[in-house]
Design a protein around this motif. Structure first.
Motif, mmCIF file in Angstrom:
data_model
loop_
_atom_site.group_PDB
_atom_site.id
_atom_site.type_symbol
_atom_site.label_atom_id
_atom_site.label_comp_id
_atom_site.label_asym_id
_atom_site.label_seq_id
_atom_site.Cartn_x
_atom_site.Cartn_y
_atom_site.Cartn_z
ATOM 1 N N TYR A 4 0.826 -1.216 0.000
ATOM 2 C CA TYR A 4 0.000 0.000 0.000
ATOM 3 C C TYR A 4 0.862 1.268 0.000
ATOM 4 O O TYR A 4 0.606 2.186 -0.791
ATOM 5 C CB TYR A 4 -0.946 -0.026 1.203
ATOM 6 N N PRO A 5 1.896 1.358 0.846
ATOM 7 C CA PRO A 5 2.775 2.547 0.776
ATOM 8 C C PRO A 5 3.441 2.703 -0.591
ATOM 9 O O PRO A 5 3.654 3.827 -1.050
ATOM 10 C CB PRO A 5 3.814 2.287 1.879
ATOM 11 N N ASP A 6 3.772 1.584 -1.253
ATOM 12 C CA ASP A 6 4.358 1.654 -2.591
ATOM 13 C C ASP A 6 3.384 2.326 -3.574
ATOM 14 O O ASP A 6 3.783 3.146 -4.405
ATOM 15 C CB ASP A 6 4.714 0.264 -3.116
ATOM 16 N N LEU A 7 2.102 1.949 -3.474
ATOM 17 C CA LEU A 7 1.105 2.549 -4.361
ATOM 18 C C LEU A 7 0.945 4.042 -4.086
ATOM 19 O O LEU A 7 0.760 4.833 -5.010
ATOM 20 C CB LEU A 7 -0.245 1.850 -4.196
ATOM 21 N N MET A 8 1.006 4.403 -2.825
ATOM 22 C CA MET A 8 0.902 5.833 -2.485
ATOM 23 C C MET A 8 2.072 6.610 -3.082
ATOM 24 O O MET A 8 1.888 7.716 -3.620
ATOM 25 C CB MET A 8 0.854 6.005 -0.969
ATOM 26 N N ARG A 9 3.270 6.021 -3.013
ATOM 27 C CA ARG A 9 4.438 6.697 -3.600
ATOM 28 C C ARG A 9 4.312 6.769 -5.124
ATOM 29 O O ARG A 9 4.670 7.779 -5.737
ATOM 30 C CB ARG A 9 5.722 5.968 -3.197
ATOM 31 N N LEU A 10 3.807 5.687 -5.736
ATOM 32 C CA LEU A 10 3.623 5.680 -7.186
ATOM 33 C C LEU A 10 2.630 6.761 -7.602
ATOM 34 O O LEU A 10 2.848 7.475 -8.592
ATOM 35 C CB LEU A 10 3.134 4.308 -7.634
ATOM 36 N N GLU A 11 1.533 6.872 -6.849
ATOM 37 C CA GLU A 11 0.530 7.892 -7.177
ATOM 38 C C GLU A 11 1.112 9.292 -7.067
ATOM 39 O O GLU A 11 0.859 10.151 -7.921
ATOM 40 C CB GLU A 11 -0.675 7.724 -6.239
ATOM 41 N N ARG A 12 1.923 9.534 -6.029
ATOM 42 C CA ARG A 12 2.542 10.855 -5.882
ATOM 43 C C ARG A 12 3.521 11.133 -7.023
ATOM 44 O O ARG A 12 3.595 12.242 -7.552
ATOM 45 C CB ARG A 12 3.267 10.952 -4.534
ATOM 46 N N THR A 13 4.281 10.101 -7.422
ATOM 47 C CA THR A 13 5.264 10.266 -8.497
ATOM 48 C C THR A 13 4.606 10.607 -9.823
ATOM 49 O O THR A 13 5.103 11.440 -10.588
ATOM 50 C CB THR A 13 6.105 8.984 -8.651
ATOM 51 N N LEU A 14 3.486 9.933 -10.108
ATOM 52 C CA LEU A 14 2.831 10.086 -11.416
ATOM 53 C C LEU A 14 1.639 11.038 -11.379
ATOM 54 O O LEU A 14 0.927 11.149 -12.376
ATOM 55 C CB LEU A 14 2.379 8.713 -11.925
ATOM 56 N N ARG A 15 1.433 11.705 -10.283
ATOM 57 C CA ARG A 15 0.296 12.619 -10.159
ATOM 58 C C ARG A 15 0.400 13.734 -11.205
ATOM 59 O O ARG A 15 1.426 14.385 -11.355
ATOM 60 C CB ARG A 15 0.255 13.215 -8.755
ATOM 61 N N GLY A 16 -0.678 13.928 -11.946
ATOM 62 C CA GLY A 16 -0.712 14.990 -12.938
ATOM 63 C C GLY A 16 -0.109 14.609 -14.278
ATOM 64 O O GLY A 16 -0.152 15.404 -15.220
ATOM 65 N N ARG A 17 0.446 13.394 -14.392
ATOM 66 C CA ARG A 17 1.050 12.957 -15.655
ATOM 67 C C ARG A 17 0.124 11.967 -16.363
ATOM 68 O O ARG A 17 -0.655 11.261 -15.727
ATOM 69 C CB ARG A 17 2.404 12.307 -15.381
#
Length: 380
Positions: A4-17
């Motif tokens: 779950y923390p990995d997904l949160m980091r992925l979402e932050r990384t790709l947010r807006g892209r």
């Protein structure tokens, strides 16, 4: 598989892209259908291409590039993918994550701003580990079930030291009666056995707490009285994720443990979801509540960063994909936990809109002041 923390980091990384999210269902019962996912995925990608037909040339080129990278990565699987599921996220800058998923996902592709995470969240929930304890009065075997496999973690034993009864410094003669006054040798032995079992169960509770951590399900089997005693020694927050399995014998094989864990996890997951949803709906009624239900109220609470746990159903995700993804992204951004509920819990939540949640705090009750009344001090 990501946590779950990995997904949160992925979402932050790709947010807006702009991201191409790809999912593949790896569950195959018919050997002749091992490569069916390739056709289903191609159809999904073709649908996106058709949808982008009137879009700017740059976006169509970006999609074509991402599609090529995703299909290239999947070339290592000429047939079955060797897992219940697979997921990948690609942008024009390259592949950001691709991995097998130990739970089924639908074969599909999505072209969106930010990663499309709903299917992954559902798989993540179904892939939670199960800690299984099989105990009798002398020993307890601990298993960890994950990825559809059970592994023996360790065996705890009741260490008992029982001294043989003595008679005037020597073992008693054959047929000698030790008498009835005081504690007999049998009583002493039983006392030592009970003490050893008690110490083992205390150690078992501590090990289960460590292995289950904050999300694992817990199943206890073996001798019924010992299993019940083991469950009673768990902390309340762990008992909410635990159950007794009467059918799990002390001589259960690893395969039998895995089958029991798989069935028990489904029951525990559905029961836990139902408790959470019922509590959220009940507490959403009236002011000063800790629950929220329905689209409008839940989205408002998300925007105000008041949601601690967000609950979504599959029908809501399928019928309101864009809104569901917006809610998930808001939850990630504001640090809320997202739960994909199923079974009776989903049926109950669908009655109020398919979305709800548990709040971090309660808003102060609205104070109504009669017209014309001037208050110089806040009224508490």
């Amino acid at each position: 598989m990501s946590t779950y923390p990995d997904l949160m980091r992925l979402e932050r990384t790709l947010r807006g892209r702009t991201v191409l999210s790809v999912y593949v269902n790896g569950e195959v019962t018919d050997p002749a259908q091992r490569a069916r996912w390739q056709l289903d995925l191609r159809h999904s990608l073709d649908d996106i291409e058709s949808w982008l037909r009137d879009s700017p040339h740059a976006e169509r080129e970006a999609f074509a590039e991402c599609r090529g990278m995703a299909l290239e990565a999947l070339e290592e699987f000429p047939g079955a993918i060797g897992a219940p599921g697979w997921a990948g996220f690609v942008t024009v800058d390259g592949v950001h994550q691709m991995s097998r998923v130990p739970a089924p996902v639908p074969t599909m592709a999505a072209w969106s701003t930010g990663p499309f995470l709903s299917p992954y969240l559902r798989a993540l929930k179904e892939a939670r580990p199960v800690i299984v304890a099989v105990a009798d009065a002398r020993k307890a075997r601990l298993f960890r079930y994950a990825g559809r496999h059970a592994d023996l973690v360790e065996t705890l034993r009741a260490h008992v030291t029982v001294e043989p009864p003595s008679h005037m410094g020597r073992p008693s003669r054959r047929g000698f009666h030790t008498g009835t006054r005081g504690r007999t040798g049998a009583d002493e032995t039983q006392h030592e056995l009970l003490a050893g079992t008690e110490q083992m169960l205390a150690a078992l509770a501590r090990r289960i707490a460590v292995l289950a951590n904050v999300e694992g399900w817990i199943v206890v089997g073996g001798i019924p009285t010992v299993a019940r005693a083991a469950l009673e020694r768990l902390a309340p927050e762990l008992q909410a994720r635990a159950m007794q399995a009467p059918s799990l014998d002390v001589h259960a094989t690893v395969a039998e443990v895995a089958a029991c864990a798989r069935e028990a996890a489904s029951s525990l997951r559905n029961a836990y979801d139902l408790r959470c949803v019922e509590r959220a709906i009940q507490e959403s009624e009236g002011e000063g509540s800790r629950g929220v239900a329905g689209v409008v109220e839940t989205m408002r609470a998300l925007e105000e960063s008041r949601v601690q746990e967000l609950y979504l159903t599959l029908p809501y995700i399928l019928n309101h994909a864009a809104d569901a993804e917006a809610a998930i992204r808001l939850a990630f951004e504001r640090g809320a936990l997202v739960e994909h509920v199923s079974g009776e819990a989903a049926e109950r939540l669908d009655q109020v809109g398919g979305i709800g949640g548990r709040l971090r705090y309660v808003l102060p009750r609205t104070l109504e002041v009669p017209a014309g009344l001037w208050v110089s001090e806040p009224v508490l």
